[in-house]
Design a protein around this motif. Sequence first.
Motif, mmCIF file in Angstrom:
data_model
loop_
_atom_site.group_PDB
_atom_site.id
_atom_site.type_symbol
_atom_site.label_atom_id
_atom_site.label_comp_id
_atom_site.label_asym_id
_atom_site.label_seq_id
_atom_site.Cartn_x
_atom_site.Cartn_y
_atom_site.Cartn_z
ATOM 1 N N ILE A 155 34.649 23.181 44.484
ATOM 2 C CA ILE A 155 33.721 24.225 44.942
ATOM 3 C C ILE A 155 33.870 24.428 46.446
ATOM 4 O O ILE A 155 33.965 25.561 46.930
ATOM 5 N N ILE A 156 33.921 23.338 47.191
ATOM 6 C CA ILE A 156 34.094 23.418 48.652
ATOM 7 C C ILE A 156 35.445 24.044 48.989
ATOM 8 O O ILE A 156 35.545 24.887 49.882
ATOM 9 N N THR A 157 36.477 23.663 48.242
ATOM 10 C CA THR A 157 37.821 24.191 48.471
ATOM 11 C C THR A 157 37.861 25.702 48.280
ATOM 12 O O THR A 157 38.388 26.428 49.132
ATOM 13 N N LEU A 158 37.302 26.187 47.184
ATOM 14 C CA LEU A 158 37.310 27.631 46.924
ATOM 15 C C LEU A 158 36.509 28.383 47.982
ATOM 16 O O LEU A 158 36.905 29.467 48.418
ATOM 17 N N ARG A 159 35.389 27.796 48.409
ATOM 18 C CA ARG A 159 34.585 28.435 49.446
ATOM 19 C C ARG A 159 35.360 28.505 50.765
ATOM 20 O O ARG A 159 35.408 29.552 51.415
ATOM 21 N N GLU A 160 35.976 27.399 51.160
ATOM 22 C CA GLU A 160 36.750 27.378 52.412
ATOM 23 C C GLU A 160 37.902 28.370 52.370
ATOM 24 O O GLU A 160 38.111 29.131 53.314
ATOM 25 N N LEU A 161 38.663 28.337 51.285
ATOM 26 C CA LEU A 161 39.824 29.213 51.190
ATOM 27 C C LEU A 161 39.461 30.686 51.137
ATOM 28 O O LEU A 161 40.177 31.523 51.669
ATOM 29 N N SER A 162 38.333 31.002 50.505
ATOM 30 C CA SER A 162 37.969 32.418 50.391
ATOM 31 C C SER A 162 37.144 32.915 51.569
ATOM 32 O O SER A 162 37.464 33.947 52.161
ATOM 33 N N LEU A 163 36.109 32.196 51.927
ATOM 34 C CA LEU A 163 35.208 32.684 52.971
ATOM 35 C C LEU A 163 35.659 32.335 54.386
ATOM 36 O O LEU A 163 35.622 33.179 55.277
ATOM 37 N N ASP A 164 36.071 31.099 54.589
ATOM 38 C CA ASP A 164 36.395 30.652 55.946
ATOM 39 C C ASP A 164 37.773 31.113 56.417
ATOM 40 O O ASP A 164 37.958 31.432 57.587
ATOM 41 N N HIS A 165 38.747 31.117 55.504
ATOM 42 C CA HIS A 165 40.128 31.367 55.937
ATOM 43 C C HIS A 165 40.786 32.604 55.317
ATOM 44 O O HIS A 165 41.899 32.938 55.686
ATOM 45 N N ASN A 166 40.134 33.261 54.357
ATOM 46 C CA ASN A 166 40.660 34.456 53.695
ATOM 47 C C ASN A 166 42.054 34.217 53.096
ATOM 48 O O ASN A 166 42.901 35.096 53.091
ATOM 49 N N VAL A 167 42.283 33.014 52.605
ATOM 50 C CA VAL A 167 43.555 32.672 51.974
ATOM 51 C C VAL A 167 43.586 33.190 50.540
ATOM 52 O O VAL A 167 44.591 33.700 50.080
ATOM 53 N N ILE A 168 42.457 33.046 49.848
ATOM 54 C CA ILE A 168 42.343 33.598 48.505
ATOM 55 C C ILE A 168 41.253 34.658 48.522
ATOM 56 O O ILE A 168 40.319 34.590 49.309
ATOM 57 N N GLN A 169 41.430 35.642 47.645
ATOM 58 C CA GLN A 169 40.488 36.745 47.617
ATOM 59 C C GLN A 169 39.838 36.835 46.241
ATOM 60 O O GLN A 169 40.542 36.821 45.222
ATOM 61 N N PRO A 170 38.499 36.903 46.199
ATOM 62 C CA PRO A 170 37.823 37.015 44.905
ATOM 63 C C PRO A 170 38.153 38.346 44.241
ATOM 64 O O PRO A 170 38.346 39.360 44.916
ATOM 65 N N THR A 171 38.242 38.317 42.934
ATOM 66 C CA THR A 171 38.539 39.522 42.184
ATOM 67 C C THR A 171 37.910 39.432 40.801
ATOM 68 O O THR A 171 37.595 38.337 40.334
ATOM 69 N N HIS A 172 37.707 40.560 40.171
ATOM 70 C CA HIS A 172 37.198 40.587 38.806
ATOM 71 C C HIS A 172 38.384 40.531 37.852
ATOM 72 O O HIS A 172 39.378 41.228 38.044
ATOM 73 N N ILE A 173 38.247 39.702 36.820
ATOM 74 C CA ILE A 173 39.312 39.550 35.837
ATOM 75 C C ILE A 173 38.746 39.886 34.465
ATOM 76 O O ILE A 173 37.671 39.414 34.087
ATOM 77 N N ARG A 174 39.467 40.684 33.735
ATOM 78 C CA ARG A 174 39.044 41.070 32.379
ATOM 79 C C ARG A 174 39.194 39.865 31.463
ATOM 80 O O ARG A 174 40.242 39.235 31.412
ATOM 81 N N THR A 175 38.133 39.536 30.746
ATOM 82 C CA THR A 175 38.150 38.437 29.776
ATOM 83 C C THR A 175 37.720 38.979 28.415
ATOM 84 O O THR A 175 37.395 40.161 28.286
ATOM 85 N N ASP A 176 37.703 38.100 27.420
ATOM 86 C CA ASP A 176 37.263 38.502 26.081
ATOM 87 C C ASP A 176 35.802 38.941 26.064
ATOM 88 O O ASP A 176 35.407 39.783 25.269
ATOM 89 N N LYS A 177 35.015 38.350 26.939
ATOM 90 C CA LYS A 177 33.573 38.623 26.967
ATOM 91 C C LYS A 177 33.175 39.624 28.050
ATOM 92 O O LYS A 177 32.020 39.745 28.393
ATOM 93 N N GLY A 178 34.129 40.310 28.629
ATOM 94 C CA GLY A 178 33.826 41.264 29.702
ATOM 95 C C GLY A 178 34.650 40.950 30.931
ATOM 96 O O GLY A 178 35.862 40.809 30.858
ATOM 97 N N TYR A 179 33.968 40.807 32.056
ATOM 98 C CA TYR A 179 34.646 40.483 33.306
ATOM 99 C C TYR A 179 34.183 39.133 33.828
ATOM 100 O O TYR A 179 33.020 38.770 33.674
ATOM 101 N N GLY A 180 35.099 38.419 34.452
ATOM 102 C CA GLY A 180 34.765 37.141 35.058
ATOM 103 C C GLY A 180 35.251 37.109 36.488
ATOM 104 O O GLY A 180 36.030 37.967 36.917
ATOM 105 N N LEU A 181 34.794 36.117 37.209
ATOM 106 C CA LEU A 181 35.215 35.960 38.597
ATOM 107 C C LEU A 181 36.513 35.174 38.639
ATOM 108 O O LEU A 181 36.678 34.178 37.935
ATOM 109 N N GLY A 182 37.416 35.639 39.447
ATOM 110 C CA GLY A 182 38.678 34.948 39.640
ATOM 111 C C GLY A 182 39.130 35.086 41.073
ATOM 112 O O GLY A 182 38.442 35.688 41.903
ATOM 113 N N TYR A 183 40.281 34.517 41.350
ATOM 114 C CA TYR A 183 40.838 34.574 42.698
ATOM 115 C C TYR A 183 42.299 34.947 42.635
ATOM 116 O O TYR A 183 43.011 34.612 41.698
#
Length: 108
Positions: A54-82
């Motif tokens: 959880i800390i890793t994903l937060r650091e990489l996405s919010l602090d350093h912009n290394v990964i970017q959150p995105t919506h991913i199509r799943t069987d049940k609709g949309y989910g959060l992904g990177y």
Amino acid sequence: MSKKETEKDEIWVLRKILSRPNYAVISLLLQKSPRTTKELYSILEKKFTRKTLIITLRELSLDHNVIQPTHIRTDKGYGLGYRLNPRIKEIAKSIQKFSKVVEGIRDV
């Protein structure tokens, strides 16, 4: 923390990004991107604790912009992904290449 641990030099961000859990996430996203959060957790749960991930994903996405959150199509609709930031993707590939070069020098 001692003063040495808090001092920042020219490559402190690179060191932070290349920590074991951070690089594990980057490496997975280099193989296949985007990935859902559940996918990342299920693959890395044996190597790292959930709190670390959880800390890793937060650091990489919010602090350093290394990964970017995105919506991913799943069987049940949309989910959060990177997905990996395209500029970081090139840097990560270069780091892997340089690592192989250094290993080659070390083995000589």
